[in-house]
Scaffold this active site. Sequence first.
Site, mmCIF file in Angstrom:
data_model
loop_
_atom_site.group_PDB
_atom_site.id
_atom_site.type_symbol
_atom_site.label_atom_id
_atom_site.label_comp_id
_atom_site.label_asym_id
_atom_site.label_seq_id
_atom_site.Cartn_x
_atom_site.Cartn_y
_atom_site.Cartn_z
ATOM 1 N N ASP A 58 0.842 -1.201 0.000
ATOM 2 C CA ASP A 58 0.000 0.000 0.000
ATOM 3 C C ASP A 58 0.879 1.254 0.000
ATOM 4 O OD1 ASP A 58 -2.245 1.606 0.241
ATOM 5 O OD2 ASP A 58 -2.607 1.132 2.361
ATOM 6 N N GLU A 70 2.881 4.983 -3.953
ATOM 7 C CA GLU A 70 2.949 5.898 -5.126
ATOM 8 C C GLU A 70 4.257 6.679 -5.139
ATOM 9 O OE1 GLU A 70 0.285 5.664 -2.976
ATOM 10 O OE2 GLU A 70 -0.574 4.236 -4.374
ATOM 11 N N ASP A 91 -8.580 3.340 -3.334
ATOM 12 C CA ASP A 91 -9.693 3.815 -2.519
ATOM 13 C C ASP A 91 -10.876 4.312 -3.335
ATOM 14 O OD1 ASP A 91 -7.945 3.182 -0.572
ATOM 15 O OD2 ASP A 91 -7.472 5.245 0.005
HETATM 16 O O1 MIG Z 1 -4.284 6.306 3.897
HETATM 17 O O2 MIG Z 1 -4.123 1.151 5.472
HETATM 18 O O3 MIG Z 1 -5.814 2.114 -0.143
HETATM 19 O O4 MIG Z 1 -6.955 0.007 1.282
HETATM 20 O O5 MIG Z 1 -7.240 0.360 4.055
HETATM 21 C C1 MIG Z 1 -5.032 5.138 3.927
HETATM 22 C C2 MIG Z 1 -5.270 1.937 5.445
HETATM 23 C C3 MIG Z 1 -4.075 3.980 3.872
HETATM 24 C C4 MIG Z 1 -5.041 3.079 1.883
HETATM 25 C C5 MIG Z 1 -5.457 1.835 1.190
HETATM 26 C C6 MIG Z 1 -6.579 1.193 1.925
HETATM 27 C C7 MIG Z 1 -6.161 0.911 3.343
HETATM 28 C C8 MIG Z 1 -5.718 2.202 4.024
HETATM 29 N N1 MIG Z 1 -4.642 2.819 3.252
#
Ligand code: MIG
Length: 759
Positions: free
Chosen positions: A415, A418, A489
């Site tokens: 996650d 980017e 998201d």
């Molecule tokens: O800023 O880990 O896209 O699936 O639940 C949010 C918390 C950070 C973004 C991910 C999302 C995840 C969430 N993360």
Amino acid sequence: MRDYGKIKDWSLDLNEITIQFERQKMIVTVLTDEIINVFVPTWSEEHRSKAIEEEDYDRIAERGYSIDVTQGGEDILTVTTAALKVNIGDGGYVDFYDLKGNALSLEYRGERKSRKILNMWDMELLKAEGHDISSYTESAKPVEDVRVVGGNEPIYGLGDKSGLLDKRSYEYEGWNSDDPSAHTEQFRSLYKSIPFLICKKPAGAYGLFYDNTFHTYHDLAKENPEYMVYSADDGNLDLYFIGGGTIPMVIGNYTLLTGRAPLPQLWTLGYHQCRWGYRCAKDIAEVAEKFRELDIPCESVQYDIDYMDGYRVFTWDEANYGFQGELIGELAKKGFKSVINTDPGTKVEEGYFMYEEGKNKYFFRTADDSADYVNAVWPGDANYPDFGRKEVRDWWGEHIAKMMDDKKIMGFWNDMNEPASFNGPLPLDVIGHDGDRKTTHKELHNVYGHFMSKATYDGYKKHSGKRPVVITRACYSGTQKYSAIWTGDNQSLWSHLQMMIPQLCTLGMCGYPIAGVDIGGFGGDTTPELLCRWIEAAAFSTFFRNHSANGTIRQEPWQFGEKVTDIYRKYVKLHYRFLPYIYDLLHEEQENGLPVMRPLVMHYEDDAVTHNLNDEYLVGEKMLVAPVVNPGETIRKVYLPEGTWYSFWTGEKHEGRRYFLEEAPLDHMPIYIKAGSVIPVYEEMSYVGEKPFDRITLLATPEGGSTLHYQDGGEDFSYLKGNYNLYSFSVDTNGELSYEMKNEAETVPQYDMFRVVVV
Ligand code: MIG
């Protein structure tokens, strides 16, 4: 307008034609008869591709090519292969034709003519009100390619972009972005940058892959319907023209070039539940129990960031999540696999092992190289691993291995790569590496998730010998070799349910066959109706997970009562029944590069109705699903393309190339099987591994038909050495089955029961 001057000189070396114009050098390389590279080295002499690696080049080289170069007069050079003709002319123009002489992609010769008009005064006002005026103020970019696109020819591609299947008349950017607001079809960039386009002309389809990891821009005949513009802030013009004639062949060639997704572990294709905000072991265990209790199949209740100790990557909150994977051991007994969220941002903190091991060694550096670069993410101040370097990936991989050993983790969900940053974006001049070469974030931004996924993949594979289970949010072209993806998201909006179909179909057309969206929607509060329609519409997705954000209404199906639970169960079970078909398709993908979820245009490209059909999709070539994606709707308008189709539910026969209405109450998603198909299906199961796969059912239509069916152990790579069963099934018009083994595995037992069901 391109202006390199006249052709002064040219030379041919094997498959490489070097052309010296008065003011610029260009290299045209014939990789295969259908893949041609145009390279203008204004930034570097080498390609420096991150998408195409050594093994990819080797695989392409095996294909061979034919080449013939002739100079027709002083100002034009013609390169001919067994499939394409390329004219390179004075000025630096490169035009592509098929061998019949049909123009496929021509360079646009005129001046660019923008249709946007706004005077300075208006612009200031708009700015004052908070509008983004960047699209009115664009200046010339260092890299640019303007190509003719005819009248209403559709344009596909660019990966996870929001919006429609046909991207004509929109503009996009390639700059991996984590924007939590609701994605609309006007969004220019999301988490992934995949600079690959497929254009469909009456004469045939072709692809353009603009390999460049810097910030890129695509105006797809929006500025002007006569042309499309690709431009970039830096890098080379490094264009792969991809022929093939049809959309599937173009995708096959693109994935030949950038690589294909390896077969996943079978269980990963099952159902997963997740939520950001399961606070402790008990929350996870209760949810898991409930799935078994309510007889809804489930493989994993995934661990979002909550399991970490203060959001420190590779740690475990033992106070709330139990000691040394105790919980995971308990759940494993019930068939649950453990998948954790991992973030690249590494907490800056004396004494924390990742910090101590990595400081002054493995992280991005500030522009003056005086210190490790610091921004902030979940754990607070954080460093960013410099994943472009092999030693950094190896280091990360060792921690992946440790999580597998110590905590019995079986999957990694990458996650925030980017990469996301809470204190403003990373400056473009932050220092990192591409291999041993020092470079900046400007070049590395779009491949941050790519390299992180590669690190995870390599660490997992080296440690376990199993097929790595990696899911990523950010990626670039070629990341499909290392990771499955999800689309980040989304929100609990009907428009986002609608968006899922073109988005997943497009990702599939761009080399990502294993993909999914957060079912039910991540942000916002879902509704019972939306959740039902979503589980139906997503029933054939290859990453099949319900996920929601902290602070939203809980989104497990039972939160909405028995009726919703029943509908939900029906479609999760349906998904499991079709696992062998989905797995067969992913096996075929190794050869043809085609995804599971396909837009209709992929197989019916001459039928204009399919060109921008956004609310139906094919599963392979044999099935079509037409989910309801509008609120309050209980009758669905269905389009079936050419051929004869049967309703999966009722067996009703339909002739294609027409629209009709189908009753679709809340528990019903129309599904059709193409006449002549044979589709393998399993019995019901609660999870992969619950029962031996000792029987198979073949779903057929009254016409009979045949299929190849693939079966392996579902976990390791021994299939590459022949450890798999390959069945050739035939069903005759009486519904009688015959079969032949095309390959027999050493360790995978064959089915001992076969059954035919005629729809
Ligand atoms: O800023 O880990 O896209 O699936 O639940 C949010 C918390 C950070 C973004 C991910 C999302 C995840 C969430 N993360």
